[in-house]
Design a protein around this motif. Structure first.
Motif, short mmCIF file in Angstrom:
data_model
loop_
_atom_site.label_atom_id
_atom_site.label_comp_id
_atom_site.label_asym_id
_atom_site.label_seq_id
_atom_site.Cartn_x
_atom_site.Cartn_y
_atom_site.Cartn_z
N ALA A 37 0.83 -1.20 0.00
CA ALA A 37 0.00 0.00 0.00
C ALA A 37 0.86 1.26 0.00
N ILE A 38 1.83 1.29 0.91
CA ILE A 38 2.67 2.50 1.01
C ILE A 38 3.44 2.71 -0.29
N GLN A 39 3.98 1.62 -0.82
CA GLN A 39 4.81 1.79 -2.02
C GLN A 39 3.97 2.15 -3.23
N SER A 40 2.72 1.72 -3.27
CA SER A 40 1.84 2.15 -4.36
C SER A 40 1.68 3.66 -4.30
N LYS A 41 1.47 4.11 -3.08
CA LYS A 41 1.29 5.55 -2.88
C LYS A 41 2.56 6.31 -3.28
N LEU A 42 3.71 5.74 -2.87
CA LEU A 42 4.98 6.41 -3.17
C LEU A 42 5.30 6.39 -4.66
N LEU A 43 4.71 5.43 -5.38
CA LEU A 43 4.92 5.37 -6.83
C LEU A 43 3.98 6.32 -7.56
N GLY A 44 3.08 6.95 -6.81
CA GLY A 44 2.25 7.96 -7.43
C GLY A 44 0.77 7.62 -7.58
N ALA A 45 0.33 6.51 -6.99
CA ALA A 45 -1.10 6.21 -7.05
C ALA A 45 -1.86 7.35 -6.36
N GLU A 46 -3.01 7.73 -6.94
CA GLU A 46 -3.74 8.85 -6.35
C GLU A 46 -4.48 8.42 -5.09
N HIS A 47 -5.12 7.25 -5.18
CA HIS A 47 -5.87 6.75 -4.02
C HIS A 47 -5.41 5.34 -3.70
N VAL A 48 -5.05 5.09 -2.47
CA VAL A 48 -4.69 3.74 -2.06
C VAL A 48 -5.52 3.39 -0.83
N THR A 49 -6.22 2.29 -0.91
CA THR A 49 -7.03 1.85 0.23
C THR A 49 -6.59 0.45 0.60
N MET A 50 -6.35 0.27 1.87
CA MET A 50 -5.97 -1.04 2.37
C MET A 50 -7.17 -1.57 3.15
N VAL A 51 -7.63 -2.74 2.78
CA VAL A 51 -8.84 -3.26 3.42
C VAL A 51 -8.52 -4.56 4.14
N TYR A 52 -8.88 -4.59 5.39
CA TYR A 52 -8.59 -5.77 6.21
C TYR A 52 -9.90 -6.31 6.78
N ARG A 53 -10.00 -7.61 6.81
CA ARG A 53 -11.30 -8.20 7.16
C ARG A 53 -11.59 -8.18 8.66
N ARG A 54 -10.56 -7.96 9.47
CA ARG A 54 -10.82 -7.93 10.92
C ARG A 54 -10.57 -6.53 11.48
N GLY A 55 -10.61 -6.44 12.81
CA GLY A 55 -10.43 -5.13 13.46
C GLY A 55 -8.97 -4.77 13.66
N SER A 56 -8.77 -3.56 14.12
CA SER A 56 -7.39 -3.04 14.23
C SER A 56 -6.54 -3.84 15.22
N ASN A 57 -7.21 -4.41 16.24
CA ASN A 57 -6.43 -5.16 17.23
C ASN A 57 -5.85 -6.45 16.66
N GLN A 58 -6.37 -6.87 15.51
CA GLN A 58 -5.84 -8.09 14.90
C GLN A 58 -4.95 -7.82 13.68
#
Lengths: 453, 435
Positions: A292-313
């Motif tokens: 995700a970070i490297q996509s953004k650093l390569l110039g992607a305009e929008h990067v969304t990371m989607v995880y199926r569980r909550g932040s504690n996991q």
């Protein structure tokens, strides 16, 4: 620069060269001598230090910091390498915020630990930049050990075996050594080809041969290794990638994050790496964050990371999550993909997710869905064991090991991500490789002793 | 607001902060800047006899000891007395004193150990309108080899003799600056008093080599491959200076002799400590050589705020106030018993107290499950090492045992009354006295 961040589709060259350089430069610039002295002065030289206890390789951290304090970074490096021959890479990639620095008493005292990782880098860089390798190969024993995988576990194992005078042959599936250090870590964590330089430096000990394009289960057979060598260490990591098994997964530009990361790491010129305008990353581990970070650093305009569980996991550390959001990645939790759509029938155009609910019966998809525009999707939902013969006992997708990496087969050891007992970290892989080598050495020495009787 | 106006042997200054005789006071330019910044007085850098001035080395003249972040802890120097012509210095002193009549201008002097030499220089200094003279019997390098500076200061008879010459040949107050490079500071101070000195000032710098260049195998500062001992000063020497000031203040022969306190004064608090131990004012050098003259603003504000808080209206109110509490070891109360207490809430579990006590002291700290550190009162001698090694201020404290409580180490009950070594049963001399 023909393209910009707003160019639709998966294209290369979204940024100018200066932006690529800036974006992929060292995440944490190294400390200079004065900064190191000031940082080292903050260490309290704790008794039975909690930082050392928190380090999977048990580096004597207060001692190496004291050596930096006394103006002796090379001996500091020796203290580090004695426990962790890949101390240079670990200084860069260890999640110190959850290991040594979390345990640092100054974290307890003021929420601001001693910069152990940075100090470790200062010391190891100081020695490595001079081309000094602090070990010599032990007197030849005539014993030969096969190591599968030239990643952190295999290299640590091979180096320790060479120290004891055994001949080592490393078999690696790729064309280049280093394993995940070379192919799997975000570029900004180890710029300037550090992984390759570190392997070259490590091999200076001598007595280690590396054979490339050797894939276990594809021409390279465990039984052959067992027959040819006195011992075998398996440290080939997790070469397989878990599948999503979601409708539309076959559309173009839906790919595995590990391949994208490897490609990016090997690129001579980052402006040749295509990236989407709207990137979606599926997963919650370090691979997902790195993609995700490297996509953004390569110039992607929008990067969304989607995880199926909550932040504690989320297995990515808080630091990694914060780094991602600071770079402009949006993190969506508790959602799972249900379909990949394509407007032209070939390339992906969007992903539909359903929110999940975590209940006693496990994860359940809710009725509520949402769709994210996506011209590129990276899957980062975990890697799996590949090419391991059925005779080896496995558990939960890993080679089952006991003690110092002993597998169910006599004469075969395993360590690193392919084996149980680690945390899928470079540093745990190093510890396992090192400890297995010591055990192999003890077994071989014992066999010699018996033979001599 | 507290009045900082200071009267030191009749020399008046708006505050007790003077600059010591040193590079900062070598020239009119510097001294004017100092006065503009607010310094109460200066001791002009040491003048020598008429004639060709001394020369200094042309390589480094200062060495230093630093903390890891280059905070200067101690400095040493091999600079000599002023290397500018006597007449030029005298002209400048006169001009400065004329323009700053409310500030103290004292002139440091060092001429050969002959009465004629002192007779010659005193009147020309007096003519400048300077408020007093300070006899430099302290400089430990260079000049000492020529029979001046600390070569005089190390011989009480010479101190007495030269001081007497000066008192006989000038109406100006005479301050005798003492060297710490002696075995007992009291003897030179007594000699100065016998000679009629109006005051002593101390300490001058401590003989030192700051470091050794291990490549060149040469002491620092290095001049063309050679080094020499220089005078050490700055925060590192303050404890030495405080003790010497206190020894003079509490010694019967020298009690009441005015003292100008010198040695590592860096903040208002340092000044207050020197003054509490009997110094009527203080002189500063290394701190301004590190940070510039502006630091006096902090000193003035800090000292007056502290005086207001304590209710002191003038500096005389607290000068020497700690002297009665400086005593000999033999008079310390042996019935005063304390034990270390670790505040578990504040403890960050570094274990330094444990390592220090276990390895080097009395094994009185226990390391328990989960890195819990506790004091074992049956072993604790209250040495304070744990408090000194603890990185958390206030985490470890000393609890005073109340009379009647049992000291778990000795099994004895804490007595109510004061008892010192002079009356202790283990003292062979005590029983004689009791008989």
């Amino acid at each position: 620069m023909q393209n910009s961040q707003r160019t639709p589709g998966v294209v290369a060259g979204r940024l100018d060269q200066a932006s690529y350089r800036r974006n992929f430069d060292d995440l944490h610039p190294p400390l200079d001598a004065h900064e190191a002295a000031v940082a080292a002065d903050r260490c309290y030289f704790c008794h039975d230090a909690p930082c050392t206890a928190a380090c999977p390789t048990e580096i004597d951290i207060p001692m190496f910091i004291r050596q930096i304090q006394s103006g002796d970074p090379d001996n500091a490096a020796r203290t580090i390498f004695a426990q962790n021959i890949l101390g240079g890479m670990c200084a860069r990639v260890c999640p110190t915020e959850t290991l040594c620095e979390e345990a640092c008493v100054r974290q307890t005292a003021e929420g601001n630990p001693v910069e152990i990782g940075q100090l470790q880098r200062y010391a190891t860089d100081h020695m490595m930049e001079q081309g000094i390798h602090p070990y010599t190969r032990g007197g030849a024993t005539g014993r030969r050990v096969a190591v599968v995988g030239a990643g952190p576990a295999g290299l640590a194992c091979a180096h320790r075996l060479a120290m004891h005078g055994h001949d080592v042959v490393i078999f690696d599936a790729r064309q280049k050594p280093g394993g995940l250090n070379e192919f799997g870590i975000a570029a900004y964590k180890a710029p300037d080809s550090f992984a390759a330089a570190e392997v070259a430096w490590l091999l200076k000990i001598g007595g280690i041969e590396i054979r490339y394009n050797q894939v276990l289960g594809e021409g390279l057979l465990l039984e052959d290794l067992q027959a040819e060598f006195d011992a075998v260490f398996l440290g080939m990591g997790l070469a397989g990638v878990n599948a999503l098994r979601t409708e539309g997964e076959e559309h173009a530009h839906v790919r595995d994050a590990v391949d994208f990361i490897a490609e990016l790491r090997q690129a001579e010129d980052l402006s040749t790496i295509p990236v989407g305008r709207d990137v979606v990353v599926i997963g919650g581990g370090m691979t997902a964050v790195d993609a995700a970070i490297q996509s953004k650093l390569l110039g992607a305009e929008h990067v969304t990371m989607v995880y199926r569980r909550g932040s504690n996991q989320l297995s990515a550390s808080t630091f990694e999550q914060e780094l991602a959001t600071a770079k402009g990645v949006k993190i969506v939790l508790n959602a799972q993909p249900v379909a990949f759509e394509s407007e032209d029938g070939e390339t992906v155009s969007s992903v539909t997710f359903a929110y999940t609910e975590d209940g006693p019966a496990g994860l359940k998809l809710s009725e509520e869905t949402f769709t994210l525009k996506a011209d590129q999707v990276f899957k980062a939902i975990g890697q799996s064991l590949k090419g391991v013969p059925g005779v080896l006992e496995t558990t939960e997708g890993k080679i089952k090991v006991e003690g110092a990496g002993r597998t169910s087969l006599k004469g075969v050891w395993a360590g690193g991500d392919c084996a149980t007992g680690g945390d899928d970290l470079t540093v745990t892989a190093v510890a396992q490789g090192r400890d297995a080598a010591e055990d192999i050495h003890a077994v071989l020495a014992g066999a010699d002793a018996v033979a001599a009787e | 607001m507290a009045n900082l106006a200071n009267d030191f042997v009749g020399i008046k200054s708006p505050n007790p902060f003077w600059l010591a005789s040193a590079p900062p006071t070598d020239k009119e330019y510097n001294v004017r800047r100092a006065f503009e910044a607010g310094w109460g007085g200066v001791v002009w850098k040491t003048l020598g006899a008429e004639g060709p001035p001394v020369v200094n080395v042309n390589g480094p003249r200062y060495g230093a000891i630093f903390g890891p972040d280059r905070r200067m802890i101690g400095m040493n120097n091999i600079e000599l007395i002023t290397d500018r012509p006597l007449q030029q210095n005298l002209r400048e002193i006169k001009a400065v004193k004329r323009d700053y009549p409310d500030r103290a201008v004292v002139v440091s002097l060092m001429v050969p150990c002959e009465e004629e030499a002192w007779k010659a220089i005193l009147p020309v200094v007096e003519e400048t309108g300077a408020d007093g003279v300070e006899l430099n019997f302290g400089c430990p390098h260079g000049m000492a080899e020529r029979g001046m500076g600390s070569a005089v200061g190390q011989v009480p008879e010479y101190i007495e003799m030269v001081t007497r010459w000066c008192k006989q040949n000038t109406r100006m107050p005479v301050i005798v600056k003492l060297t710490p490079n002696i075995t007992n500071i009291v003897y030179p101070a007594e000699a100065a008093r016998r000679g009629g000195a109006d005051a002593v000032s101390l300490i001058n710098t401590v003989n030192s080599i700051t470091s050794v260049d291990l490549d060149a195998m040469c002491p620092e500062p290095m001049i063309d491959g050679k080094g020499t001992h220089g005078g050490y000063c700055g925060p590192a020497v303050k404890p030495i200076a405080l003790n010497m000031v206190a020894e003079i203040a509490r010694n019967a022969e020298t009690a009441g002799l005015p003292i100008s306190g010198i040695g590592g004064v860096t903040t208002w608090r340092d000044a207050a400590e020197f003054m509490a131990l009997g110094a009527g004012n203080v002189q500063v050098c290394t701190a301004v050589m590190t940070y510039g003259f502006r630091i006096v603003t902090e000193m003035i504000a800090g000292l007056s705020a502290w005086m207001d808080e304590k209710g002191y209206s003038s500096t005389a109110d607290f000068v020497g106030k700690a002297v009665p509490n400086v005593t000999d070891w033999q008079f310390l109360n042996l019935n005063y018993i304390t034990k270390a207490v670790i505040d578990q809430e504040a403890c960050i579990k570094c274990g330094r107290c444990f390592a220090a006590c276990e390895d080097t002291s009395h094994q009185a700290i226990l390391m328990k499950e989960g890195r819990v550190f506790e004091v074992d009162e049956s072993e604790c001698v209250a040495c304070n090492l744990c408090i000194n090694t603890c990185p958390v201020e206030g985490c470890i404290t000393m609890r005073t045992l109340a009379p009647g409580e049992t000291d778990k180490r000795t099994g004895e009950t804490v007595p109510e009354e004061y008892g010192n070594w002079t009356t202790h049963p283990n003292n062979p001399g005590a029983s004689c006295a009791a008989e």
